[in-house]
Design a protein around this motif. Structure first.
Motif, PDB file in Angstrom:
ATOM      1  N   GLY A  62      89.559  20.309  70.802  1.00 57.28           N
ATOM      2  CA  GLY A  62      90.836  19.661  71.085  1.00 57.28           C
ATOM      3  C   GLY A  62      90.645  18.287  71.670  1.00 57.28           C
ATOM      4  O   GLY A  62      91.498  17.411  71.511  1.00 57.28           O
ATOM      5  N   VAL A  63      89.496  18.070  72.334  1.00 57.10           N
ATOM      6  CA  VAL A  63      89.185  16.734  72.846  1.00 57.10           C
ATOM      7  C   VAL A  63      88.965  15.798  71.660  1.00 57.10           C
ATOM      8  O   VAL A  63      88.178  16.090  70.753  1.00 57.10           O
ATOM      9  N   LYS A  64      89.651  14.661  71.678  1.00 56.80           N
ATOM     10  CA  LYS A  64      89.538  13.696  70.577  1.00 56.80           C
ATOM     11  C   LYS A  64      88.726  12.457  70.963  1.00 56.80           C
ATOM     12  O   LYS A  64      88.098  11.837  70.106  1.00 56.80           O
ATOM     13  N   VAL A  65      88.777  12.107  72.252  1.00 56.73           N
ATOM     14  CA  VAL A  65      88.112  10.889  72.709  1.00 56.73           C
ATOM     15  C   VAL A  65      87.230  11.189  73.910  1.00 56.73           C
ATOM     16  O   VAL A  65      87.690  11.754  74.908  1.00 56.73           O
ATOM     17  N   ILE A  66      85.957  10.809  73.799  1.00 55.55           N
ATOM     18  CA  ILE A  66      85.042  10.792  74.942  1.00 55.55           C
ATOM     19  C   ILE A  66      84.729   9.329  75.159  1.00 55.55           C
ATOM     20  O   ILE A  66      84.026   8.704  74.365  1.00 55.55           O
ATOM     21  N   ASP A  67      85.248   8.775  76.236  1.00 55.47           N
ATOM     22  CA  ASP A  67      85.232   7.321  76.402  1.00 55.47           C
ATOM     23  C   ASP A  67      83.937   6.811  77.032  1.00 55.47           C
ATOM     24  O   ASP A  67      83.039   7.573  77.394  1.00 55.47           O
ATOM     25  N   ASP A  68      83.868   5.505  77.183  1.00 55.58           N
ATOM     26  CA  ASP A  68      82.691   4.786  77.669  1.00 55.58           C
ATOM     27  C   ASP A  68      82.145   5.391  78.964  1.00 55.58           C
ATOM     28  O   ASP A  68      82.835   5.453  79.970  1.00 55.58           O
ATOM     29  N   GLY A  69      80.885   5.856  78.913  1.00 57.24           N
ATOM     30  CA  GLY A  69      80.209   6.351  80.109  1.00 57.24           C
ATOM     31  C   GLY A  69      80.820   7.587  80.722  1.00 57.24           C
ATOM     32  O   GLY A  69      80.617   7.856  81.910  1.00 57.24           O
ATOM     33  N   THR A  91      86.282   9.963  68.578  1.00 57.10           N
ATOM     34  CA  THR A  91      85.656   8.783  69.171  1.00 57.10           C
ATOM     35  C   THR A  91      84.646   9.215  70.216  1.00 57.10           C
ATOM     36  O   THR A  91      84.998   9.841  71.222  1.00 57.10           O
ATOM     37  N   LEU A  92      83.386   8.892  69.964  1.00 56.60           N
ATOM     38  CA  LEU A  92      82.311   9.107  70.929  1.00 56.60           C
ATOM     39  C   LEU A  92      81.829   7.716  71.314  1.00 56.60           C
ATOM     40  O   LEU A  92      81.075   7.075  70.588  1.00 56.60           O
ATOM     41  N   ALA A  93      82.309   7.244  72.452  1.00 55.38           N
ATOM     42  CA  ALA A  93      82.135   5.839  72.813  1.00 55.38           C
ATOM     43  C   ALA A  93      80.729   5.542  73.347  1.00 55.38           C
ATOM     44  O   ALA A  93      79.916   6.441  73.571  1.00 55.38           O
ATOM     45  N   VAL A  94      80.471   4.265  73.557  1.00 56.60           N
ATOM     46  CA  VAL A  94      79.167   3.819  74.057  1.00 56.60           C
ATOM     47  C   VAL A  94      78.883   4.449  75.422  1.00 56.60           C
ATOM     48  O   VAL A  94      79.790   4.744  76.196  1.00 56.60           O
TER      49      VAL A  94
END
Length: 270
Positions: free
Chosen positions: A124-131, A150-153
């Motif tokens: 259900g998680v769609k975005v894992i943001d920066d750090g 989105t698996l961010a930097v």
């Protein structure tokens, strides 16, 4: 008069310094009481959901966390869908954390520098943001579910105890510093302290930024795709075009030079 004044000021400064030193030594010996910590929730601007916005009180008092699916007044409960930016940043005594299926976004540095050894990212998680999980030194294993878009930097930057990373997210790019584990020391040099040996990658992956896995003793890569898909996947770095400021192009690296002796397992199921 000036001499007396100076002596008086000096005595006060010495007394203050001595008192501060005594307080520090007492705290080191465990004499400082740990206060209560309270998790805060903020209503979204459109009034449709709640965001876990942070911690008030003494963050040292937060050792366990369980975020509810809903929050609000009785009769008007709304879903909790987001862990806000830096919500639990530097909660270094947080050793257990559980978030519900309703969470869609884990914000910038949301759990950075926390001390849990395991963390379940729910479907259900769609975005894992920066750090989001940067510098979680005790984290040993992580699975990024297929729901993540989105698996961010720097998502798992400098997680020195991480041994296994399973990325099920149907992403096409593994971005900068995702699992990077080279950390600058105070002297300006660098040291590498990493345990990551197993990495699982989705079949959708097309390219990997060269720093994404840097600094890890990876021995095995499990790729869900075919041999032809693996052959077309490449490592790259963005470099500035010669003579053109702020314009970049991809510099491609050979896999063997990046992965060294790591063994690649194709058509892997995970």
């Amino acid at each position: 008069m000036r001499l007396w004044y100076n002596l008086t000021v000096m005595k006060r400064l010495l007394f203050t310094a001595a008192a501060a030193a005594m307080l520090v030594s007492v705290c080191i010996l465990g004499g400082c009481a740990v206060g209560e910590a309270h998790v805060e929730y903020t209503l979204s601007e459109d009034g449709t959901h709640y965001i876990v916005s942070g911690v008030t009180g003494d963050i040292r008092g937060l050792t366990k966390l369980e975020v509810p699916e809903t929050y609000g007044e009785e009769g008007s409960l709304l879903p909790v869908t987001e862990i806000g930016d830096e919500a639990f940043f530097r909660c270094t005594r947080l050793v257990e954390a559980k978030i519900p299926q309703t969470i869609e976004r884990i914000g910038v540095r949301a759990f950075a520098r926390c001390s849990f050894s395991e963390f379940v990212i729910p479907d259900g998680v769609k975005v894992i943001d920066d750090g989001a999980f940067g510098m979680c030194d005790n984290l040993k294993e992580i699975t990024v579910p297929e729901s993540v878009e989105t698996l961010a930097v720097r998502a798992f930057y400098a997680c020195s105890s991480l041994q296994k990373a399973v990325i099920k997210a149907q992403i096409t790019v593994l971005d900068r510093y995702t699992l990077y584990n080279t950390v600058p020391s105070q002297g300006g040099n660098v040291y590498m302290h990493s345990s990551l040996t197993q990495v699982y990658l989705p079949a959708t992956l097309e390219k990997i930024e060269i720093s994404a896995l840097y600094g890890n003793p990876v021995t095995d890569i499990y790729f869900a795709g075919s041999e032809s898909a693996w052959n077309s996947l490449y490592f790259y770095e963005l470099v500035e075009k010669e003579g053109k400021e702020d314009e970049y192009e991809e510099k491609v690296y050979e896999k063997s030079k990046v992965l060294g002796s790591a063994k690649v397992h194709l058509n892997a199921e995970f």
